[in-house]
Design a protein around this motif. Structure first.
Motif, PDB file in Angstrom:
ATOM      1  N   GLY A 135      -9.902  20.392   6.216  1.00 14.48           N
ATOM      2  CA  GLY A 135     -10.528  19.771   7.375  1.00 14.48           C
ATOM      3  C   GLY A 135      -9.560  19.295   8.435  1.00 14.48           C
ATOM      4  O   GLY A 135      -9.802  18.288   9.109  1.00 14.48           O
ATOM      5  N   MET A 136      -8.449  20.004   8.627  1.00 14.80           N
ATOM      6  CA  MET A 136      -7.473  19.605   9.639  1.00 14.80           C
ATOM      7  C   MET A 136      -8.121  19.618  11.019  1.00 14.80           C
ATOM      8  O   MET A 136      -9.011  20.411  11.320  1.00 14.80           O
ATOM      9  CB  MET A 136      -6.261  20.536   9.623  1.00 14.80           C
ATOM     10  CG  MET A 136      -6.565  21.985   9.940  1.00 14.80           C
ATOM     11  SD  MET A 136      -5.081  22.989  10.199  1.00 14.80           S
ATOM     12  CE  MET A 136      -4.645  22.528  11.874  1.00 14.80           C
ATOM     13  N   THR A 137      -7.689  18.714  11.890  1.00 10.46           N
ATOM     14  CA  THR A 137      -8.259  18.605  13.230  1.00 10.46           C
ATOM     15  C   THR A 137      -7.270  18.973  14.322  1.00 10.46           C
ATOM     16  O   THR A 137      -7.685  19.237  15.456  1.00 10.46           O
ATOM     17  CB  THR A 137      -8.769  17.178  13.488  1.00 10.46           C
ATOM     18  OG1 THR A 137      -7.674  16.258  13.330  1.00 10.46           O
ATOM     19  CG2 THR A 137      -9.873  16.821  12.505  1.00 10.46           C
ATOM     20  N   GLU A 138      -5.979  18.979  14.006  1.00  6.18           N
ATOM     21  CA  GLU A 138      -4.974  19.299  15.002  1.00  6.18           C
ATOM     22  C   GLU A 138      -3.702  19.794  14.341  1.00  6.18           C
ATOM     23  O   GLU A 138      -3.527  19.693  13.121  1.00  6.18           O
ATOM     24  CB  GLU A 138      -4.662  18.077  15.877  1.00  6.18           C
ATOM     25  CG  GLU A 138      -4.055  16.913  15.101  1.00  6.18           C
ATOM     26  CD  GLU A 138      -3.776  15.706  15.975  1.00  6.18           C
ATOM     27  OE1 GLU A 138      -4.284  15.658  17.111  1.00  6.18           O
ATOM     28  OE2 GLU A 138      -3.030  14.813  15.525  1.00  6.18           O
ATOM     29  N   GLY A 139      -2.809  20.341  15.139  1.00  4.35           N
ATOM     30  CA  GLY A 139      -1.527  20.822  14.636  1.00  4.35           C
ATOM     31  C   GLY A 139      -0.512  20.815  15.761  1.00  4.35           C
ATOM     32  O   GLY A 139      -0.869  20.770  16.950  1.00  4.35           O
TER      33      GLY A 139
ATOM     34  N   LEU B 290       3.752  26.435  12.686  1.00  2.78           N
ATOM     35  CA  LEU B 290       2.822  25.346  12.939  1.00  2.78           C
ATOM     36  C   LEU B 290       3.028  24.203  11.950  1.00  2.78           C
ATOM     37  O   LEU B 290       3.167  24.427  10.751  1.00  2.78           O
ATOM     38  CB  LEU B 290       1.381  25.867  12.832  1.00  2.78           C
ATOM     39  CG  LEU B 290       0.252  24.856  12.999  1.00  2.78           C
ATOM     40  CD1 LEU B 290       0.124  24.451  14.458  1.00  2.78           C
ATOM     41  CD2 LEU B 290      -1.062  25.429  12.475  1.00  2.78           C
ATOM     42  N   GLN B 291       3.063  22.975  12.461  1.00  2.00           N
ATOM     43  CA  GLN B 291       3.138  21.778  11.619  1.00  2.00           C
ATOM     44  C   GLN B 291       1.769  21.131  11.532  1.00  2.00           C
ATOM     45  O   GLN B 291       1.163  20.763  12.548  1.00  2.00           O
ATOM     46  CB  GLN B 291       4.123  20.778  12.212  1.00  2.00           C
ATOM     47  CG  GLN B 291       4.117  19.406  11.535  1.00  2.00           C
ATOM     48  CD  GLN B 291       4.798  19.414  10.190  1.00  2.00           C
ATOM     49  OE1 GLN B 291       5.995  19.636  10.114  1.00  2.00           O
ATOM     50  NE2 GLN B 291       4.046  19.166   9.128  1.00  2.00           N
ATOM     51  N   THR B 292       1.219  21.025  10.309  1.00  2.00           N
ATOM     52  CA  THR B 292      -0.026  20.308  10.100  1.00  2.00           C
ATOM     53  C   THR B 292       0.285  18.990   9.417  1.00  2.00           C
ATOM     54  O   THR B 292       1.446  18.646   9.195  1.00  2.00           O
ATOM     55  CB  THR B 292      -0.997  21.128   9.229  1.00  2.00           C
ATOM     56  OG1 THR B 292      -0.507  21.162   7.872  1.00  2.00           O
ATOM     57  CG2 THR B 292      -1.135  22.547   9.755  1.00  2.00           C
ATOM     58  N   GLU B 293      -0.752  18.259   9.078  1.00  2.00           N
ATOM     59  CA  GLU B 293      -0.539  16.976   8.395  1.00  2.00           C
ATOM     60  C   GLU B 293       0.217  17.142   7.091  1.00  2.00           C
ATOM     61  O   GLU B 293       1.031  16.314   6.718  1.00  2.00           O
ATOM     62  CB  GLU B 293      -1.893  16.316   8.121  1.00  2.00           C
ATOM     63  CG  GLU B 293      -1.794  15.023   7.334  1.00  2.00           C
ATOM     64  CD  GLU B 293      -3.148  14.495   6.910  1.00  2.00           C
ATOM     65  OE1 GLU B 293      -3.175  13.592   6.078  1.00  2.00           O
ATOM     66  OE2 GLU B 293      -4.171  14.997   7.410  1.00  2.00           O
ATOM     67  N   LYS B 294      -0.021  18.259   6.393  1.00  4.04           N
ATOM     68  CA  LYS B 294       0.487  18.387   5.040  1.00  4.04           C
ATOM     69  C   LYS B 294       1.613  19.395   4.868  1.00  4.04           C
ATOM     70  O   LYS B 294       2.267  19.397   3.825  1.00  4.04           O
ATOM     71  CB  LYS B 294      -0.661  18.754   4.094  1.00  4.04           C
ATOM     72  CG  LYS B 294      -1.726  17.671   4.012  1.00  4.04           C
ATOM     73  CD  LYS B 294      -2.776  18.007   2.977  1.00  4.04           C
ATOM     74  CE  LYS B 294      -3.769  16.869   2.831  1.00  4.04           C
ATOM     75  NZ  LYS B 294      -4.788  17.134   1.811  1.00  4.04           N
ATOM     76  N   MET B 295       1.846  20.266   5.853  1.00  6.16           N
ATOM     77  CA  MET B 295       2.849  21.302   5.635  1.00  6.16           C
ATOM     78  C   MET B 295       3.246  21.965   6.935  1.00  6.16           C
ATOM     79  O   MET B 295       2.604  21.788   7.972  1.00  6.16           O
ATOM     80  CB  MET B 295       2.299  22.371   4.681  1.00  6.16           C
ATOM     81  CG  MET B 295       1.286  23.293   5.343  1.00  6.16           C
ATOM     82  SD  MET B 295       0.363  24.291   4.188  1.00  6.16           S
ATOM     83  CE  MET B 295      -0.775  23.048   3.590  1.00  6.16           C
TER      84      MET B 295
ATOM     85  N   PRO C 191      -5.649  20.317  19.432  1.00  6.53           N
ATOM     86  CA  PRO C 191      -6.775  20.278  18.494  1.00  6.53           C
ATOM     87  C   PRO C 191      -7.171  21.671  18.023  1.00  6.53           C
ATOM     88  O   PRO C 191      -6.855  22.682  18.682  1.00  6.53           O
ATOM     89  CB  PRO C 191      -7.892  19.645  19.316  1.00  6.53           C
ATOM     90  CG  PRO C 191      -7.573  20.014  20.726  1.00  6.53           C
ATOM     91  CD  PRO C 191      -6.074  20.023  20.819  1.00  6.53           C
ATOM     92  N   VAL C 192      -7.862  21.725  16.891  1.00  3.12           N
ATOM     93  CA  VAL C 192      -8.378  22.987  16.379  1.00  3.12           C
ATOM     94  C   VAL C 192      -9.308  23.610  17.410  1.00  3.12           C
ATOM     95  O   VAL C 192     -10.113  22.920  18.042  1.00  3.12           O
ATOM     96  CB  VAL C 192      -9.140  22.759  15.049  1.00  3.12           C
ATOM     97  CG1 VAL C 192      -9.931  23.992  14.652  1.00  3.12           C
ATOM     98  CG2 VAL C 192      -8.164  22.383  13.944  1.00  3.12           C
ATOM     99  N   GLY C 193      -9.181  24.927  17.601  1.00  2.00           N
ATOM    100  CA  GLY C 193      -9.996  25.642  18.573  1.00  2.00           C
ATOM    101  C   GLY C 193      -9.277  25.959  19.858  1.00  2.00           C
ATOM    102  O   GLY C 193      -9.755  26.751  20.672  1.00  2.00           O
TER     103      GLY C 193
ATOM    104  N   GLN D  79      -0.616  12.542  12.086  1.00  2.00           N
ATOM    105  CA  GLN D  79      -1.776  12.940  11.292  1.00  2.00           C
ATOM    106  C   GLN D  79      -1.925  12.068  10.046  1.00  2.00           C
ATOM    107  O   GLN D  79      -3.033  11.780   9.608  1.00  2.00           O
ATOM    108  CB  GLN D  79      -1.668  14.419  10.952  1.00  2.00           C
ATOM    109  CG  GLN D  79      -1.830  15.285  12.189  1.00  2.00           C
ATOM    110  CD  GLN D  79      -1.463  16.733  11.962  1.00  2.00           C
ATOM    111  OE1 GLN D  79      -1.054  17.119  10.872  1.00  2.00           O
ATOM    112  NE2 GLN D  79      -1.604  17.545  12.995  1.00  2.00           N
ATOM    113  N   ILE D  80      -0.803  11.640   9.476  1.00  2.00           N
ATOM    114  CA  ILE D  80      -0.859  10.684   8.364  1.00  2.00           C
ATOM    115  C   ILE D  80      -1.493   9.379   8.849  1.00  2.00           C
ATOM    116  O   ILE D  80      -2.334   8.783   8.171  1.00  2.00           O
ATOM    117  CB  ILE D  80       0.554  10.414   7.798  1.00  2.00           C
ATOM    118  CG1 ILE D  80       1.088  11.640   7.047  1.00  2.00           C
ATOM    119  CG2 ILE D  80       0.550   9.197   6.872  1.00  2.00           C
ATOM    120  CD1 ILE D  80       2.531  11.509   6.618  1.00  2.00           C
ATOM    121  N   ALA D  81      -1.100   8.938  10.034  1.00  2.00           N
ATOM    122  CA  ALA D  81      -1.642   7.699  10.590  1.00  2.00           C
ATOM    123  C   ALA D  81      -3.157   7.796  10.744  1.00  2.00           C
ATOM    124  O   ALA D  81      -3.892   6.860  10.403  1.00  2.00           O
ATOM    125  CB  ALA D  81      -0.986   7.412  11.946  1.00  2.00           C
ATOM    126  N   ALA D  82      -3.628   8.935  11.246  1.00  2.00           N
ATOM    127  CA  ALA D  82      -5.072   9.110  11.432  1.00  2.00           C
ATOM    128  C   ALA D  82      -5.805   9.099  10.098  1.00  2.00           C
ATOM    129  O   ALA D  82      -6.874   8.477   9.959  1.00  2.00           O
ATOM    130  CB  ALA D  82      -5.337  10.422  12.171  1.00  2.00           C
TER     131      ALA D  82
END
Length: 391
Positions: free
Chosen positions: A12-16, A38-43, A67-69, A173-176
């Motif tokens: 459910g990622m929302t941004e990168g 690409l950097q996401t919240e987890k990787m 954001p996604v999209g 993203q961790i903060a969110a």
């Protein structure tokens, strides 16, 4: 014209954040060729070209969070080109010479490229010494010490020389995620102390034959506890007014990295031996610190642990990994005088633990029973093994 957009790659990622491009405007690319880091919240992961053709327009700059999209770039599909997926994986593409007119594919892990950027090194100028010419962190560091560096970017500062750290990527993203958890879940922390003396002695006895980490014992004992108290291996579905009890124990393990906290997952730990848990835990820790985790490594956790004891912690009230309903934190183990049942002062190895739980789903009494059962398994490893043999 084909638009390459940021899509949800899982959890459910929302941004990168766009870390870097492997190709530029005007470059020819093959279908399935990696083109974006690409950097996401987890990787850190890679996005590939959906078709073969020429990159006609790049819309997003490196370092920008989107954001996604969002459309990242556009590809002008090549004429008379078979755009069916090639039956090759990324590693096979890496090991063969590219026939496109674009730049060569630099064979280096995302973490290695990050080190190069931090050191101000032009990774294109480095000759890799790793397998199949892959560039390693050591190659980058050696080049930095004796090679030519690109111009370093200066950190923005005020007249008082205040340094600013970008708040983006995984940190943002961790903060969110943590904010959502804390403002959604009524957190309660239950604390207990556990006598580690017998477990440490048992581990020492079997060390020559089975070198199993203490964390592996924690995970296995928690799996047994979660099967006995399934309310802690659950998820609250408020929309449908029900609590979902998860059938398997998928253990999330919080790992501290340079990029921030990340939680890889060991799946179905109830079905795995201590040796298997130890091996998978070691592999996931290494991948987390090297920033090489894959999407499947961080999906589907049902309960999370945080083992901060090796760092010296004696207590904390950690935030639950939403949408889970509980988290256990293990603190520093230290020798201290304890009064035993015979009123004698003896030296024991004691450890504090914190169980943070969702008070919407369970109460304090449940937390105490759950923690006491876990404690009994750790304090009496022989009983734990007997329980295991009876499963």
């Amino acid at each position: 014209m084909v638009e390459v957009k940021l899509h949800d790659i899982g959890e459910g990622m929302t941004e990168g954040t766009i870390v870097s491009y492997f190709a530029r405007e005007g470059d020819e690319v093959k279908r399935d060729q990696p083109i974006i880091e690409l950097q996401t919240e987890k990787m850190v992961t890679e996005l590939s070209a959906p078709v073969a053709g020429k990159i006609s327009k790049i819309h997003i700059e490196e370092g920008q969070t989107i954001p996604v999209g969002t459309t990242i770039l556009e590809i002008e599909a090549a004429d008379n080109v078979n755009n069916e997926p090639e039956n090759k994986n990324i590693e096979e593409v890496d090991n063969k010479q590219s026939t496109t007119t674009g730049p060569k594919r630099i064979k280096a892990a995302p973490f290695t490229r990050k080190v190069a950027r931090e050191l101000g090194v032009d990774i294109d100028a480095i000759t890799g010494t790793g397998k199949d010419g892959r560039i390693t962190v050591k190659d980058v560091e050696s080049f930095s010490n004796g090679g030519t560096q690109i111009e370093e970017k200066q950190t923005s500062s005020t007249q008082e020389d205040v340094e600013f750290i970008p708040f983006k990527g995984r940190r943002k993203q961790i903060a969110a995620h943590m904010t959502k958890s804390l403002f959604t879940i009524p957190h309660v922390a239950h604390m207990e102390e556990i006598d580690m003396t017998k477990l440490l002695a048992y581990r020492e006895d079997i060390k020559e034959t089975y070198n199993i980490s203490v964390a592996a014992f924690f995970i296995k004992a928690l799996a047994m506890s979660l099967k006995k108290f399934p309310i802690f291996n659950a998820e609250l579905d408020e929309d449908n007014s029900q609590i979902k009890l998860k059938p398997n124990v998928n253990m999330g393990v919080a790992v501290d990295t340079k990029e921030g906290l990340i939680v890889p997952v060991i799946n179905r730990v109830e079905d795995k031996s201590l040796g298997t848990i130890h091996s998978e835990l070691k592999t996931l820790n290494e991948k987390a610190r090297e920033n090489t985790l894959q999407p499947q490594d961080v999906r589907g956790s049902t309960f999370t642990i945080s083992n901060v004891g090796p760092m010296g912690s004696i207590g904390a009230t950690p935030i639950i990994n939403y949408p889970e309903v509980a988290l256990m934190c293990f603190h520093k183990t230290k020798k201290m005088p304890v009064v035993n049942e015979a009123d004698e002062i003896v030296i024991r190895s004691m450890m504090n633990v914190t169980l943070t739980f969702d008070h919407r789903v369970m109460d304090g009494g449940d937390a105490i029973q759950f923690t006491n059962y876990f404690k009994s398994l750790i304090e009496n490893p022989n009983i734990m093994l007997v329980e295991l043999s009876g499963e």
